[in-house]
Every structure is written in C-alpha cells, then in structure tokens.
Design a protein around this motif. Structure first.
Motif, short mmCIF file in Angstrom:
data_model
loop_
_atom_site.label_atom_id
_atom_site.label_comp_id
_atom_site.label_asym_id
_atom_site.label_seq_id
_atom_site.Cartn_x
_atom_site.Cartn_y
_atom_site.Cartn_z
N LYS A 125 104.11 -20.48 -8.22
CA LYS A 125 104.29 -20.89 -6.87
C LYS A 125 103.11 -21.65 -6.36
CE LYS A 125 106.74 -17.38 -4.29
NZ LYS A 125 106.72 -16.14 -4.13
N ASN A 139 100.61 -20.42 -3.85
CA ASN A 139 99.63 -19.39 -4.51
C ASN A 139 98.42 -20.51 -4.82
OD1 ASN A 139 100.51 -16.82 -4.21
ND2 ASN A 139 101.69 -16.94 -5.66
N LEU A 166 96.70 -21.68 -2.19
CA LEU A 166 95.75 -20.76 -1.27
C LEU A 166 94.38 -20.53 -2.02
CD1 LEU A 166 95.25 -18.34 0.57
CD2 LEU A 166 96.79 -17.02 -0.69
N ARG A 205 103.28 -12.42 -13.27
CA ARG A 205 104.95 -12.59 -13.03
C ARG A 205 105.22 -14.18 -12.76
NH1 ARG A 205 107.67 -10.56 -9.54
NH2 ARG A 205 105.98 -11.12 -7.93
N GLU A 236 100.54 -8.04 -8.78
CA GLU A 236 100.58 -7.18 -7.46
C GLU A 236 99.93 -5.80 -7.76
OE1 GLU A 236 101.77 -10.49 -6.50
OE2 GLU A 236 102.65 -10.02 -8.46
N THR A 268 101.03 -2.98 -7.01
CA THR A 268 101.81 -2.01 -7.14
C THR A 268 102.54 -2.24 -8.47
OG1 THR A 268 103.66 -2.97 -6.07
CG2 THR A 268 102.49 -1.51 -4.75
N ARG A 316 97.13 -8.63 -5.74
CA ARG A 316 97.60 -9.09 -4.41
C ARG A 316 98.06 -7.93 -3.73
NH1 ARG A 316 99.72 -14.54 -7.11
NH2 ARG A 316 100.86 -13.29 -8.37
N PRO A 317 98.16 -7.95 -2.46
CA PRO A 317 97.46 -9.16 -1.53
C PRO A 317 96.05 -8.89 -1.66
CG PRO A 317 99.07 -7.46 -0.34
CD PRO A 317 98.92 -6.91 -1.67
N GLU A 349 99.87 -3.84 5.08
CA GLU A 349 99.84 -4.16 3.74
C GLU A 349 99.71 -3.00 2.76
OE1 GLU A 349 96.95 -7.62 3.06
OE2 GLU A 349 96.11 -5.69 2.08
N GLU A 366 102.71 -1.25 0.45
CA GLU A 366 102.24 -0.79 -1.00
C GLU A 366 102.65 0.40 -1.15
OE1 GLU A 366 98.34 -1.52 -1.84
OE2 GLU A 366 98.28 -3.68 -1.13
N PHE A 398 106.61 0.91 -1.03
CA PHE A 398 107.19 0.46 -2.20
C PHE A 398 107.07 1.51 -3.44
CE2 PHE A 398 106.61 -4.45 -0.78
CZ PHE A 398 107.66 -4.04 0.13
N PHE A 446 107.62 -6.86 -5.62
CA PHE A 446 106.30 -7.64 -6.10
C PHE A 446 106.26 -9.15 -5.45
CE2 PHE A 446 106.70 -5.42 -10.46
CZ PHE A 446 105.86 -4.19 -9.81
N ASP A 447 107.69 -9.54 -5.30
CA ASP A 447 107.88 -10.84 -4.60
C ASP A 447 107.30 -11.07 -3.18
OD1 ASP A 447 108.59 -12.15 -6.89
OD2 ASP A 447 110.66 -11.93 -6.40
N LEU A 472 105.18 -8.71 -1.93
CA LEU A 472 103.91 -8.75 -2.02
C LEU A 472 103.23 -9.97 -1.80
CD1 LEU A 472 103.29 -5.47 -3.67
CD2 LEU A 472 102.72 -5.66 -1.11
N GLU A 473 103.82 -10.91 -2.85
CA GLU A 473 103.03 -11.97 -3.08
C GLU A 473 103.24 -12.77 -1.91
OE1 GLU A 473 104.56 -13.60 -6.91
OE2 GLU A 473 103.83 -15.36 -6.62
N ASP A 474 104.35 -12.76 -1.34
CA ASP A 474 104.70 -13.68 -0.03
C ASP A 474 103.76 -13.07 0.93
OD1 ASP A 474 106.45 -14.91 -1.40
OD2 ASP A 474 108.32 -13.90 -0.75
N ASN A 479 100.94 -11.89 0.83
CA ASN A 479 99.45 -12.41 0.37
C ASN A 479 99.26 -13.85 0.95
OD1 ASN A 479 97.01 -12.15 -1.09
ND2 ASN A 479 97.70 -13.73 -2.48
N ILE A 480 100.41 -14.57 0.77
CA ILE A 480 100.33 -15.94 1.09
C ILE A 480 100.37 -16.28 2.43
CG2 ILE A 480 101.61 -18.24 1.09
CD1 ILE A 480 102.41 -17.31 -1.87
#
Lengths: 359, 146
Positions: A12, A15, A18, A56, A84, A86, A105-106, B58, B62, B65, B88-89, B91-93, B95-96
């Motif tokens: 991404k 990412n 960032l 991932r 991630e 989790t 992350r986060p 956040e 977590e 999920f 996971f996606d 959480l990634e989003d 984070n951004i």
C-alpha cells in the motif's frame, strides 16, 4: 556517521508515505517499494542495512525476505516486519523466524520513530565495528608479513657469518655484520612506529610542550640515520636558516623527521641526494625534505595519509616499511598544530613540506 | 442514566443488526465510541482527549475482531480466513487514517463507513451461516447472571 540504508516493502502506497513521513529527520537513505519483485531486484545491486517488510501482501512478507536474503549483497540483513496487532499467527511466525523486531499496526508515530532510530543506530554501530575489525586484521597480517622479510634476511646473513666466519675475508664478515646491524635497526624502527601509532591511537602519549631548537632535533635525527644513508652512499645536504625555536615534544618531533628522512633515503637510489631545507618567517618554520627518488603517481599521493588505503612500498634497496610511518607523521603534526603537504612526480622524486608554528 | 445524544450523532438502526446478541452488543459499544469521538471533535476538544478516544476505538476494534474471529473459528465458519483478513485490512486502514491529524472529520467518516460496511456486509453473513446450519449461538456462552 554513515547513512543507514533501509528498504521498505508494503503493497500500500499510503503505508509507505506514512512511514517515510514519520521517519523524516532520521539520517536514513530510504528505498521503498509497493512491488515486492522490484524490491528484490533492487537488492541484487544494493546492500541494505535494514529491511522493513509488510507481512500481508500479495506475496507474503516472509517470502519476500527469503528472496532478498538469497541475494549476495543482502545475506544476513536484519528484518523488521509490519503486522496487524491481532494477526497472532503471523506475529508468532515472524518471531519464530528470527526477525529483529515487529511494528504492529495500528502503531503510534513516536513508537515507530524511536524503534527505527534505535535499530538504525545499532546497525550503523555494527557497521563501524565491522570496518574497525577489518582494519585491525589487515594491520595484523601486514605487520606479520612485513616482519618476516627482515627476519629472513637476518637469519640469512647470520648463517653466512656463523658458517663461514673463519674462511671469509675480514671485509666480507664486516659487510655481513653491517647488514645485520642496519636491518635490525630498520626493523626496530618499524616496531617503534607500530608501538607509537598504537599508543597514539589510545591517546596514551601526550605531547609535552618544551621550547626546542629545531636544528638540534634535526641534527640528532640525521646523525641517527647516517649509517643507513651511508649504505646507499646517499649525500644529504642540510641547510638550516638561523636557529628556529619551536614548542613541542622532542621525542615526537624526532619521530616525525626520522620517518620523513628515512622515507627519503628509502626511495632514493644508490648514490642519490637528499635536500633538507629549513626556512622561517615570523610565525612559522618551513621544513622541506626533497629527494630525487622514485616518486609517486597521483593515486599513491591521494592515498598517502589514509588509514584504509595504507599500503607499504618497498624501497630502492628492498627496504621494508610499516605503513604506519606517515600516519604517525600526520598525527604528530596535528598534535603540534602544524601542517604537511607533499609534492611528487613518478620517477622524478618527492618533496614533503612541513610547517610548524614558531614558539 | 445515559446522556441524550446531540442531534447529529450516528443512530443504531436495524440494518446493523446481525441478530447475534453479543456481536450486536459489541457493535453498539463501537458505534457509541465513534459518536464520542465525533462529539469531541465537534466540541473542539484538545488533541490529548481526541487521541485517547482514538486509542479506545483502536483497542476496542482489536478486541472485537479477536472476539469475532474466535467465535467464527468455533463454529467452523468457512469464510473465517477471508473474514479475518478483512479485519486486518480494516486495522491497516485505521492505522493510515489515524495519522492524518489534519483532518479528524475525515477520520470520523472513515471509521463510520468502516463500521457500516463491515457490519452490514460481512458480519451478517455469519448470522446467515448460523441459521443455515442450525447453530445456536447462545450455546457458546456462559450465563453469569444470578
């Protein structure tokens, strides 16, 4: 400190943006890729100090890392994975595969910043240590090598003396003994250089600051080197204007000039000449040591005072050197707040010019 | 007693319901957290306060999920892996999005659409699977009330 090279792979772009934004301000060279294939390709011609790889991605991060470690340049490079919080199975896998660290992350910006800054500091320290160890090993093997030839010569000449002492002419025996004596002196000089250099490196020698007559220092050195010069029938012309008084350490200054003059002798052919000229103005004294010897080409000149490029060159009579002489010269001059310059042409000779402040 | 919500908060509606009590309960808490954040932003609260609500969001995401994933695993939900990877996606989003401190409104919109799409799109599929396979969700939980 040298810049640490980091490779970041994340599918991404946001990412990557960032992370790069957070790491701004660290002196890093960052290469980032959304395409794992391109990243692996880059690793074939660039050596990285640290990898940051997202786990991932279309190709799982572990495989990207494996591909990168298969490249010649990046074998054994440490990796930090992005995962991630989790994603427990991948976190476990990452740790079991021996990653350097994980960024989960986060994440917090300050967390990412300080983790990477600590890791890069460690990597750059490791880099420095590795090069120091390399330099030391190089020195050790060089010293061992350099000591072998004078000892071989000593054994050779002493054998000749021992076995043929009675049958030899007196002249021949004298010649052998002179050889043994001069080789021993040269070798001692070599060992002294090495010892001095290593003491200087540890800063165990502190320059004392006495008022000295430069002329008497130079006279002493010339007297000491006379036998070596005589062996090659070298004519030494010394012209000292007045009696310059300088502030410094007598032993160190003697080492300085002994090195420069014995170098001049070393690279001057049989029956050659060396000119030693001392001039002074109001602030400083200028010492020129000129030979009409073998001289140096541009590359040799460039690398003259460099630690890592230090190579020793045999003299016109196969005299050996430690390779430490000029490093020592440079250090002594620095300690006396002086300067040195060199002028040389291949085949035409070399002139070293030393400037020292007057007392 | 709970405070009445100001006018422009997000309201729970039937579309969000999965029919699985525990999941719905957790979703409601999450929606309430989004509202807390929205109100705090609109009131012009300080960064420290906003950051602490983001951190609550956040952590709750977590937790929720993992809790949803554990449940899917127990019922042998076939799309477990796929659903997990969607988590996971998300959480990634998140984070951004959370690092864009210049635009909190965008973060609110992001989290809300994140919530609605995932809830309506993915979580309701779990309910359908339970019904199709005649699985009683309550069987997976212990009663703690006297």
């Amino acid at each position: 400190m040298e810049n640490v090279k980091i490779l970041i792979v994340d599918d991404k772009q946001e990412n990557l943006n960032l992370i790069e934004k957070v790491l701004e301000g660290l002196s890093l060279e960052i290469n980032s890729f959304t395409d794992a294939g391109e990243a692996v390709l880059k690793c074939q011609d660039t050596k990285f100090d640290l990898l940051i790889i997202d786990i991932r991605m279309p190709i799982i991060g572990f495989n990207v890392f494996n591909k990168i470690s298969e490249t010649d340049l990046n074998n054994g490079v440490p990796v930090i994975y992005l995962a991630e919080k989790t994603d427990i199975p991948n976190i476990e896998l990452a740790y079991s595969k021996g990653c350097l660290d994980l960024i989960l992350r986060p994440f917090r910006a300050d967390e990412l910043f300080s983790k990477i800054s600590i890791h890069t500091k460690l990597q750059s320290q490791q880099k420095e240590l590795r090069s120091l160890i390399n330099a030391k090993e190089k020195v050790l093997s060089m010293v061992a090598h350099e000591l072998r030839s004078p000892f071989n010569a000593l054994i050779g000449f002493s054998d000749l003396l021992m076995n043929n002492y009675k049958s030899n002419e007196d002249d021949t025996n004298e010649f052998f003994m002179e050889k043994i004596n001069s080789i021993s002196n040269q070798t001692l000089g070599l060992l002294n250089d090495l010892l001095n250099y290593s003491l200087h490196q540890q800063d165990k020698i502190l320059a004392s600051s006495d008022e000295l007559s430069l002329k008497s220092v130079l006279d002493g050195v010339c007297l000491q080197l006379k036998p070596i010069g005589n062996l090659k029938e070298i004519c030494m012309n010394k012209v000292v204007e007045g009696d310059p008084i300088i502030k410094g350490d007598k032993a160190m200054l003697a080492t300085l000039f002994r090195n420069l003059i014995s170098n001049a002798i070393k690279f001057t052919p049989q029956k050659g000449a060396i000119n030693l000229n001392v001039l002074q103005n109001e602030q400083e004294v200028n010492i020129k040591i000129a030979d009409k010897g073998v001289g140096m080409n541009e590359e040799e000149l460039r690398n003259l005072f460099k630690m890592d490029e230090r190579v020793t060159k045999k003299g016109t009579n196969n005299e050996v050197g430690s390779g430490y002489g000029l490093l020592l010269v440079k250090e002594i001059i620095d300690k006396h707040k002086g300067s040195i310059s060199v002028d040389s042409k291949k085949g035409e000779g070399t002139t070293f010019t030393v400037n020292l402040p007057l007392s | 007693m709970k405070k009445p919500s100001p006018d422009n908060t997000y309201i729970w509606n039937y579309d969000f319901e999965t029919g699985i009590n525990r999941i719905d309960f957790e979703h409601q808490v999450f929606l309430e957290l989004i509202n807390s954040f929205k109100i705090a932003v609109e009131e012009g609260q300080e960064k420290l306060e906003l950051d602490s609500i983001i951190s609550e969001l956040e952590k709750y995401a977590e937790f929720h999920f993992i809790s949803e994933e554990n449940f899917m695993r127990r019922i042998n939900y076939p799309e477990y892996k796929d659903h997990q990877s969607k988590h996971f996606d998300l959480l990634e989003d998140l984070n951004i999005a959370k690092h864009d401190e210049t635009d909190y409104k965008k973060l609110i919109e992001f989290v809300y659409s994140w919530f609605t799409h995932h809830t309506i799109g993915e979580d309701r599929k779990i309910k359908k699977f339970l019904e199709d396979n005649d699985i009683d969700f309550e069987e997976f939980h212990y009663n703690i009330l006297p």
